[in-house]
Design an enzyme around this catalytic site. Structure first.
Site, short mmCIF file in Angstrom:
data_model
loop_
_atom_site.label_atom_id
_atom_site.label_comp_id
_atom_site.label_asym_id
_atom_site.label_seq_id
_atom_site.Cartn_x
_atom_site.Cartn_y
_atom_site.Cartn_z
N ARG A 98 0.83 -1.21 0.00
CA ARG A 98 0.00 0.00 0.00
C ARG A 98 0.87 1.27 0.00
O ARG A 98 0.34 2.37 0.10
CB ARG A 98 -0.94 0.01 1.21
CG ARG A 98 -1.84 -1.19 1.25
CD ARG A 98 -3.20 -0.90 0.62
NE ARG A 98 -3.64 -2.04 -0.13
CZ ARG A 98 -3.99 -2.02 -1.43
NH1 ARG A 98 -3.93 -0.91 -2.12
NH2 ARG A 98 -4.39 -3.10 -2.04
N HIS B 250 8.95 -6.06 -6.67
CA HIS B 250 7.70 -5.46 -7.17
C HIS B 250 7.46 -4.16 -6.42
O HIS B 250 7.49 -4.12 -5.20
CB HIS B 250 6.55 -6.45 -6.92
CG HIS B 250 5.33 -6.20 -7.76
ND1 HIS B 250 4.68 -4.98 -7.76
CD2 HIS B 250 4.64 -6.98 -8.61
CE1 HIS B 250 3.63 -5.06 -8.59
NE2 HIS B 250 3.60 -6.26 -9.13
N TYR C 185 1.59 -1.28 -5.13
CA TYR C 185 0.47 -1.03 -6.04
C TYR C 185 0.05 0.43 -6.06
O TYR C 185 -0.54 0.91 -7.03
CB TYR C 185 -0.77 -1.84 -5.61
CG TYR C 185 -0.61 -3.33 -5.72
CD1 TYR C 185 -0.06 -3.89 -6.86
CD2 TYR C 185 -1.03 -4.16 -4.70
CE1 TYR C 185 0.08 -5.26 -6.96
CE2 TYR C 185 -0.89 -5.53 -4.80
CZ TYR C 185 -0.34 -6.07 -5.93
OH TYR C 185 -0.22 -7.43 -6.03
N HIS D 298 3.58 -1.43 -12.05
CA HIS D 298 2.38 -1.23 -12.86
C HIS D 298 2.46 0.18 -13.42
O HIS D 298 2.66 1.13 -12.66
CB HIS D 298 1.12 -1.37 -12.01
CG HIS D 298 0.91 -2.75 -11.45
ND1 HIS D 298 -0.14 -3.08 -10.64
CD2 HIS D 298 1.62 -3.90 -11.61
CE1 HIS D 298 -0.07 -4.36 -10.33
NE2 HIS D 298 0.99 -4.87 -10.89
N GLU E 266 4.83 -3.81 -16.36
CA GLU E 266 3.96 -4.98 -16.38
C GLU E 266 2.80 -4.77 -17.35
O GLU E 266 2.20 -3.70 -17.40
CB GLU E 266 3.43 -5.26 -14.97
CG GLU E 266 2.51 -6.47 -14.93
CD GLU E 266 2.27 -7.00 -13.52
OE1 GLU E 266 2.96 -6.56 -12.58
OE2 GLU E 266 1.39 -7.86 -13.37
N ASP F 154 2.21 -10.61 -17.65
CA ASP F 154 1.32 -11.30 -16.71
C ASP F 154 0.28 -12.07 -17.52
O ASP F 154 -0.49 -11.47 -18.27
CB ASP F 154 0.67 -10.29 -15.77
CG ASP F 154 -0.16 -10.95 -14.67
OD1 ASP F 154 -1.01 -11.80 -15.00
OD2 ASP F 154 0.05 -10.61 -13.50
N HIS G 118 -3.31 -11.02 -16.87
CA HIS G 118 -3.60 -9.68 -17.41
C HIS G 118 -3.73 -9.68 -18.93
O HIS G 118 -4.67 -9.09 -19.46
CB HIS G 118 -2.50 -8.69 -17.01
CG HIS G 118 -2.40 -8.47 -15.54
ND1 HIS G 118 -1.42 -7.67 -14.98
CD2 HIS G 118 -3.14 -8.93 -14.50
CE1 HIS G 118 -1.56 -7.66 -13.66
NE2 HIS G 118 -2.59 -8.41 -13.35
N HIS H 264 4.71 -13.25 -15.04
CA HIS H 264 3.82 -13.50 -13.90
C HIS H 264 2.87 -14.60 -14.36
O HIS H 264 2.05 -14.38 -15.26
CB HIS H 264 3.01 -12.24 -13.54
CG HIS H 264 3.76 -11.28 -12.69
ND1 HIS H 264 3.32 -9.99 -12.47
CD2 HIS H 264 4.91 -11.42 -11.97
CE1 HIS H 264 4.18 -9.39 -11.66
NE2 HIS H 264 5.14 -10.23 -11.35
N ASP I 2 -8.74 -8.58 -14.32
CA ASP I 2 -7.60 -8.74 -13.42
C ASP I 2 -7.95 -9.37 -12.07
O ASP I 2 -7.86 -8.72 -11.04
CB ASP I 2 -6.90 -7.38 -13.20
CG ASP I 2 -5.63 -7.53 -12.35
OD1 ASP I 2 -5.26 -8.67 -12.00
OD2 ASP I 2 -5.03 -6.49 -12.03
N HIS J 156 -6.68 -12.87 -10.31
CA HIS J 156 -5.84 -14.05 -10.48
C HIS J 156 -6.53 -15.30 -9.91
O HIS J 156 -7.22 -15.22 -8.91
CB HIS J 156 -4.50 -13.87 -9.77
CG HIS J 156 -3.71 -12.70 -10.29
ND1 HIS J 156 -2.48 -12.37 -9.81
CD2 HIS J 156 -3.98 -11.80 -11.25
CE1 HIS J 156 -2.01 -11.30 -10.45
NE2 HIS J 156 -2.91 -10.93 -11.32
N GLU K 138 1.62 -15.57 -8.78
CA GLU K 138 0.92 -14.60 -7.92
C GLU K 138 -0.51 -15.10 -7.74
O GLU K 138 -1.48 -14.35 -7.87
CB GLU K 138 0.86 -13.23 -8.58
CG GLU K 138 2.18 -12.56 -8.83
CD GLU K 138 2.00 -11.25 -9.59
OE1 GLU K 138 1.24 -11.22 -10.57
OE2 GLU K 138 2.61 -10.25 -9.18
#
Ligand code: ZN
Length: 277
Positions: free
Chosen positions: A37, A67, A70, A107, A142, A176, A179, A211, A224, A226, A256
């Protein structure tokens, strides 16, 4: 050998991630550079990192993937959010040098009604500010599902960003599978066609990581979500073709999927069993 790992929690430190990876049959892993976050990163403990590097060396780990959080949105309409993204990435890239020659994935972000061209301008501007010639890290964009106003929903958008980065030797792509499937690239029925398109638009030499996720939603849904390997709309047969494809089989694959460690261990075992040596 199949180079495969999964997303691991950073809370117990770098050396512990290396041990966890070994414990589940992985030979690489992905981790968040800081709380997903956002917020302040923990100070690097050099002894802890040295412990991981030792494990990675002794066990011939494939490249490790970091990574970005987000919340990092380089193309937000809010100036403070854009500045925050730039500061976070600059700081992450400095700290990444403790793990030399690794990959750093992010991202591209959401342009929130400003339009994709404005969004791409902001992303390019950030990359041209934070990437330094001396860094050993490769920064990966990504591929996104195209939820809302996400940038990176097409190979063309990814290519445009890379083409405008000055130090593009430090740039690559993380594909991904969930995605791209949700974005409308048919990796189930036409994997060769999708890879040809990737090669023509971006260049397969830019593809540095996968991914590996199944998708809860149907083809082209722009959603999106997973799913566990073999339990979604992509399915195990297509995933087998992906990990064994001559143009992909050498890459590091990162799960993921919605799993705890035990679930990841089972997926890794399954994928190793269907990988042809
Ligand atoms: Zn992903």
């Amino acid at each position: 050998m199949l180079n495969i790992g999964c997303h691991l929690s950073t809370t117990k430190g770098f050396e512990n991630m290396g041990k966890e990876a070994l414990g589940i049959g992985a030979n690489t892993f992905q981790f968040f550079t800081r709380n997903p976050r956002g917020g302040k990163a923990k100070k690097i403990d050099e002894k802890d990192v040295a412990g991981l590097l030792e494990i990675a060396k002794n066990n011939e780990f494939a490249t490790i993937l970091a990574h970005a959080p987000y919340t990092l949105n380089a193309c937000s309409a809010d100036e403070r959010t854009r500045e925050f993204a730039l500061e976070m990435m600059a700081d992450d890239l400095v700290r990444m040098e403790y793990l030399p020659n690794s990959l750093y994935n992010f991202h591209p972000g959401s342009h929130v009604k400003q339009g994709v061209e404005v969004g791409i301008d902001y992303i390019v501007n950030m990359l041209n500010t934070v990437i330094k010639p001396e860094q050993t890290t490769t920064v990966l964009l990504e591929t996104m599902a195209g939820k809302g106003t996400e940038v990176g929903r097409s190979f063309e958008e990814i290519a445009e960003i890379i083409n405008r980065v000055e130090l593009k030797d430090h740039m690559g792509v993380c594909l991904d599978t969930c995605h791209v499937y949700d974005a409308g690239y048919d990796i189930v029925n036409d994997l060769d066609g999708v890879l040809e398109e990737f090669d023509r638009v971006i260049g397969l030499d830019r593809l540095r990581a996968i991914h590996l996720n199944d998708s809860k939603n149907p083809f082209g849904s722009h959603k999106d979500r997973h799913e566990k390997i073999g339990e979604g709309n992509i399915g195990l047969e297509a995933i087998k073709r992906i990990i064994n494809h001559p143009k992909l089989r050498h890459l590091p694959f990162f799960l993921e999927t919605p799993n705890e460690l035990e679930g990841y261990k089972n997926e890794i075992e399954l994928l190793r069993s269907v990988y042809s040596e």
